[in-house]
Design an enzyme around this catalytic site. Structure first.
Site, short mmCIF file in Angstrom:
data_model
loop_
_atom_site.label_atom_id
_atom_site.label_comp_id
_atom_site.label_asym_id
_atom_site.label_seq_id
_atom_site.Cartn_x
_atom_site.Cartn_y
_atom_site.Cartn_z
N ARG A 12 36.12 46.20 36.65
CA ARG A 12 36.13 45.78 38.06
C ARG A 12 34.70 45.84 38.59
NH1 ARG A 12 40.69 45.71 41.46
NH2 ARG A 12 39.08 45.52 43.03
N HIS A 69 46.97 37.24 45.16
CA HIS A 69 47.44 38.52 45.69
C HIS A 69 48.05 38.32 47.07
CE1 HIS A 69 44.23 39.35 42.84
NE2 HIS A 69 44.83 40.50 42.60
N LYS A 73 48.56 34.95 37.12
CA LYS A 73 48.66 36.33 37.63
C LYS A 73 49.04 36.38 39.10
CE LYS A 73 45.64 40.30 38.43
NZ LYS A 73 44.37 40.90 38.05
N GLN A 111 49.18 52.60 40.31
CA GLN A 111 49.09 52.63 38.84
C GLN A 111 49.44 54.02 38.35
OE1 GLN A 111 45.02 51.43 38.45
NE2 GLN A 111 45.49 49.29 38.93
O1 LIG Z 1 44.72 42.39 40.50
C1 LIG Z 1 44.85 43.43 39.91
C2 LIG Z 1 46.10 44.20 39.98
C3 LIG Z 1 45.87 45.57 40.56
O2 LIG Z 1 45.54 45.43 41.91
C4 LIG Z 1 47.18 46.35 40.47
O3 LIG Z 1 48.06 46.01 41.24
O4 LIG Z 1 47.31 47.25 39.63
C5 LIG Z 1 44.74 46.22 39.82
C6 LIG Z 1 43.48 45.39 39.85
O5 LIG Z 1 42.43 46.07 39.20
C7 LIG Z 1 43.75 44.07 39.21
O6 LIG Z 1 42.61 43.25 39.21
#
Ligand SMILES: O=C1C[C@@](O)(C(=O)O)C[C@@H](O)[C@@H]1O
Length: 261
Positions: free
Chosen positions: A56, A149, A176, A242
């Site tokens: 990132r 997103h 994605k 996460q």
């Molecule tokens: O876009 C995403 C998904 C994310 O935001 C997640 O939901 O875990 C984590 C980010 O680093 C990645 O680029």
């Protein structure tokens, strides 16, 4: 026959990792801001043995200095060996760490690709198909993840499948989507959308996740519904929802048993 999850017909080989195989890929983001922190994090994450690392680079203090950025990416590559790299400079509007200019971002992508440092490169759908296709010409054949997103809500299943298709039409090799469910029904709608895309467009690998406590389950069970990669935290995640790499590794073994060959 042994159980298998719905896999894409055209998985992508990234180093030793197959994106679109029997188990969803476990990808651990690196979110250090300076070279010292980035290197230390890369060492710790490598030891956890994720299937992929997401760099990132929007977190980097020096991201707009292309030479420094290439040096840092090279340093990460030296530490993690053949673990594949997904390179991401996330736009601020979609939960990027800070604002990064489009020119330094794309220059970094092109130079990194010329050196074959990343295995995959992430670019947002918001740039539009023309810009993405143009960028792709200069990426030396490195596959592109086109990302979308929704930070506040969850589109309908149909819209989700359409967004993923739009990403492929814009030049994505991988589609994605990240959403924010506000109810259990939203979670089911989300997984219905990814599954609908897998059924209608079985060729393409999908990366997807949902945020929030409701959405967390998608990070473990998404592989059953057309999701081929899940993000899991190493030192510190890039999203609070996460779970640790080790947790997801254990659960993957249970939900996606690898068939005997
Ligand atoms: O876009 C995403 C998904 C994310 O935001 C997640 O939901 O875990 C984590 C980010 O680093 C990645 O680029």
């Amino acid at each position: 026959a042994d159980f298998v999850r719905p896999m894409p017909t055209h998985p992508i080989q990234a180093g030793p990792t197959l994106l679109g195989g029997e188990q969803p890929v476990i990808c651990s983001p690196l979110v250090g801001k300076n070279l010292k922190a980035i290197k230390a994090e890369a060492k710790t994450v490598k030891a956890l043995n994720p299937d992929m690392v997401e760099v990132r680079a929007d977190y980097w203090d020096f991201i707009e200095d292309t030479d420094k950025a290439i040096e840092a990416l090279q340093a990460i590559r030296n530490i993690i060996g053949d673990t594949p790299i997904l390179l991401t400079v996330r736009v601020a509007e979609e939960r990027g760490f800070k604002k990064v200019g489009q020119k330094p971002k794309f220059d970094f992508y092109k130079k990194a690709a010329a050196l074959k440092l990343p295995n995959l490169i992430d670019v947002e759908l918001v740039y539009g198909a023309d810009t993405i296709k143009n960028l792709k010409k200069d990426l030396n054949g490195v596959p592109v993840v086109v990302a979308y997103h929704d930070l506040k809500g969850t589109p309908s299943s149909e819209e989700i499948a359409n967004i993923l298709k739009k990403e492929i039409d814009a030049g994505g090799d991988v589609a994605k989507i990240v959403v924010k469910p506000n109810s259990q029904a939203d979670v089911l709608r989300f997984l219905n959308g990814t599954l609908e895309f897998r059924t209608k467009n079985p060729a393409y690998p999908v990366i997807a996740s949902a945020s929030g406590q409701e959405g967390r389950i998608t990070r473990l069970a998404g592989g059953l519904f057309g999701i081929d990669l899940t993000f899991a935290s190493g030192v510190k995640g890039s999203n609070p929802w996460q779970m640790p790499v080790q947790t997801v590794q254990e659960i993957n073994k249970v939900i996606y048993p690898v068939t005997k060959k």
